[in-house]
Design an enzyme around this catalytic site. Structure first.
Site, PDB file in Angstrom:
ATOM      1  CD  GLU A  44      -3.014   0.868   2.457  1.00 51.12           C
ATOM      2  OE1 GLU A  44      -4.042   1.262   2.929  1.00 51.12           O
ATOM      3  OE2 GLU A  44      -2.792  -0.178   3.749  1.00 51.12           O
ATOM      4  CE  LYS A 113      -6.969   1.228   3.038  1.00 49.82           C
ATOM      5  NZ  LYS A 113      -6.245   1.634   4.104  1.00 49.82           N
ATOM      6  CB  CYS A 174      -5.039  -2.262   3.889  1.00 47.60           C
ATOM      7  SG  CYS A 174      -3.884  -2.576   5.432  1.00 47.60           S
ATOM      8  CB  SER A 356      21.839   0.551  34.910  1.00 47.65           C
ATOM      9  OG  SER A 356      20.383  -0.567  34.353  1.00 47.65           O
TER      10      SER A 356
END
Length: 703
Positions: A44, A113, A174, A356
């Site tokens: 896309e 779309k 999608c 750390s």
């Protein structure tokens, strides 16, 4: 038989980098043609990159997309192959997210779309309009310069499909796959046999199974060949697109691409027999009945054949077994690939990490170490682009390149232990051992003199000397002294990220990595502008439980055994003095466990619970271990700290996004940062419920 070879793509695109994107598109088409594919599907919005966001509002973005498409059409790329190419298109005055279907140097159809993604990380309605004229194809006028170049003035635009002589092909973009009434259902009833889904789907832990189930379900009953293409990589933002392009036939996966990779272009090929689709559809009587009452979708006729007939030399693609990555592997791979894309595209010469010896910083160190291992493996596999990037970033002499992950790490990765009088020898030792295992260039520092200078400055200014709580100081003094240490560490980290490369004759600068996890962000258990503030945060949306699991896994599978020691140690900021009867721990400081925090986070964000709803849910979930009043205290405590620390989310370091309850307010968690921290109305309602529940229980016991 009707034999059809199809090619789907994983492409590592970069938002607004048109040269890079066009190169990858062309390469993918060439590879698909060389393999004999008749259809090539790309992701896309592949021309622009998916993550352009407000750049989609610029006319230049659309104009450049047409310029790139024109280059493709003027070459021989689309000769003999149907190519679906994703790009933005303006029709009239409205901007659409489109798949442009091209073949033989012409545009056959433009498919806008229908359903836009507009929740979570997505804001497509901000940039695009959904196509609402569902059963209509309109005549779209191609931009004049493109029209002249390809000798084509107009093209059908809208919802429809392409009807070849031997099959029908359609696009489904999608989000449309995941809607209650996806287009593929209707298209299948209209005779479409091949579906092309161009996607921009980001990585989340444990998400691939959900995605593949949706893809298999699309053709399990209806039949068909379902092609899925996705982006892969960091295209410029917080998301990592995790590829996994695939081909599904009649509900079974027959080809699947990588989920995590450093490749810019990956082709997923499948050889299918469309007669299998016909056979399945003909055997489902209810499907035949539904076709009688179907809505008619318009088609665009293309009078050519794209299938081959029977050929005994052709080997059909068979169903494959899906080997899913475990969550620990996903944490090792996704953020590592994301960091590599960011590093190679940013112009920086490496990373710097305040290490750390605790869980979060150690996990980040392991992820960077794994990134170095992946780079070396990809170079060994012949990836020239990764090799060129690694040589440039690592400053290798001519003719040399990385062949060992630890050696590569020593060139691009600095780690710092920034200790104070409150740091334990155990954490100092763990940091040193882990750095040696990863291969970073490690600096073991003590910063007490810098901290003392600030405390002395304050004493000179005010005449007051703040003390830690264990030494008789107040909560205010105690917190201030901790914050001084935390903030000084980040100042030192940024200074050394700029100057250590210079000292070591390297160009440019290193990126500083942050190490706060999603649970600490949710609770606000971090100092504003301390080691939570950096350039990038690979852990920013990963919870502590998953981090512990990752460390135990990585100790064995990545070759960093010190991580097992780190995982076994109680998490501590080590900002307060250690005493025989007192040692600071995170869970004691927070007043809640990390397990509880994960539950609060999911209820607040994923299940959209306010304080009262969370109380009700937890009363049921914790009924065997907590009374209603105890649940009420826990919920009130969480929302109190959540609200007083919410302002910290406005300054969070950009994080790799992977968890659905991320509290980052950049766009995913759109809530205010100024609260009434006593929540008077909500807490009063909780108190009323507690009184009712515990009053009823007392009455029942009396009877």
């Amino acid at each position: 038989m009707r034999l059809l070879k199809v090619a789907s793509c994983n492409l590592n695109q970069w938002a607004m980098e048109f040269d890079c994107n066009l190169k990858n598109i062309k390469e993918s088409i060439v590879k698909a043609k060389e393999a004999g594919a008749a259809i090539r599907l790309g992701p896309e919005l592949e021309v622009t990159g998916y993550g352009c966001e407000d750049h989609f509002l610029e006319l230049d973005t659309v104009t450049h997309s047409w310029e790139c498409l024109k280059q493709i059409l003027l070459g021989n790329y689309t000769d003999g192959i149907l190519c679906s190419i994703g790009m933005p298109v303006i029709n009239g005055s409205e901007r659409y997210n489109c798949q442009v279907l091209c073949m033989n140097r012409k545009i056959i159809m433009i498919r806008p779309k229908l359903r836009l993604a507009n929740d979570g990380n997505y804001r497509e309605y901000r940039w695009f309009k959904a196509w609402k004229q569902k059963y209509q194809l309109v005549d779209f006028q191609i931009p004049a310069d493109v029209a002249e170049a390809i000798s084509q003035k107009s093209v059908p635009f809208g919802y429809g499909y392409i009807q070849f002589l031997d099959t029908a092909v359609a696009a489904e973009v999608c989000e449309e796959l995941f809607t209650p009434f996806p287009p593929h259902t209707e298209l299948a009833l209209n005779g479409v046999e091949v579906f092309m889904n161009a996607s921009g789907s980001h990585h989340q832990l444990r998400k691939l199974d959900l995605r593949l189930r949706a893809l298999k379900g699309a053709t399990h009953t209806l039949g068909g060949v379902y092609m899925y293409s996705n982006h892969q990589g960091c295209d410029g933002g917080r998301l990592y697109y995790d590829g996994s392009s695939c081909v599904v036939v009649n509900g079974e996966v027959v080809a699947l691409g990588s989920q995590f990779s450093l490749k810019d272009v990956e082709i997923v090929l499948a050889q299918v027999d469309l007669d299998k689709v016909t056979s399945l559809r003909g055997s489902v009587i209810s499907l035949q009945e539904q076709r009688k009452g179907k809505s008619t979708v318009q088609s665009v006729p293309v009078p050519i054949n794209i299938c081959q007939s029977f050929d005994r030399r052709v080997s059909l693609s068979s169903p494959i077994k899906i080997n899913y990555h475990c969550p620990e592997e996903e944490i090792a791979l996704g953020p590592a690939c994301w960091l590599w894309d960011y590093l190679r595209r940013s112009g920086a010469s490496g990373f710097l990490l305040p290490l750390s010896g605790g869980a979060d910083s150690s996990s980040v160190s392991a992820i960077v170490g794994n990134m170095c291992q992946l780079v070396v493996k990809e170079i060994a596999n012949g990836n020239e682009q990764v090799k060129a990037d690694a040589v440039r970033i690592g400053c290798y002499p001519e003719g040399q390149f990385p062949t060992d992950g630890k050696e590569f790490a020593s060139r691009i990765f600095y780690t710092l232990f920034l200790g104070t009088e409150n740091s334990s020898q155990d954490t100092r030792n763990r940091a040193k051992k882990l750095a040696a295992e990863v291969g970073s260039r490690h600096y073991n520092l003590t910063i007490d003199s810098v901290v003392s200078s600030l405390v002395t400055f304050f004493q000179t200014l005010t005449g007051k000397l703040p003390r830690f709580k264990v030494d008789g100081g107040s909560e205010v003094e105690n917190l201030a002294l901790q914050n001084i240490q935390a903030r000084i560490r980040m100042v030192i980290a940024f200074m050394l990220a700029s100057l250590l490369p210079w000292i070591n004759n390297k160009p440019k600068y290193h990126l500083v990595l942050s190490t706060s996890n999603v649970d600490e962000g949710l609770r606000g258990h971090l100092t504003k502008y301390d080691c939570s503030s950096a350039d990038l945060n690979p852990l920013g949306s990963i919870n502590k439980t998953d981090i512990w699991g990752f460390m135990r896994w990585a100790a064995v599978n990545l070759g960093y055994p010190t991580l097992a020691e780190v995982a076994a140690a109680p998490p501590s900021a080590e900002l307060e003095p250690i005493r025989p009867d007192y040692r600071q721990t995170d869970e004691l400081d927070m007043g809640m466990t990390y397990e509880e925090l994960s539950i609060y986070g999911r209820m607040r964000k994923i299940f959209r619970c306010g304080p009262v709803s969370m109380f009700k849910n937890l009363c049921c979930e914790w009924s065997s271990k907590c009374s209603p009043s105890e649940v009420a205290e826990k919920v009130k405590l969480f929302f109190h700290y959540y609200s007083i620390n919410r302002h910290k989310m406005t300054t969070l370091t950009p994080s790799y996004y992977v968890e659905n309850y991320s509290p980052e307010d950049n766009r995913y968690d759109l809530r205010q940062f100024l609260y009434n921290t006593t929540w008077p109305y909500q807490f009063r309602k909780i108190d009323e419920l507690v009184q009712k529940l515990e009053g009823n229980k007392a009455e029942t016991n009396n009877h």
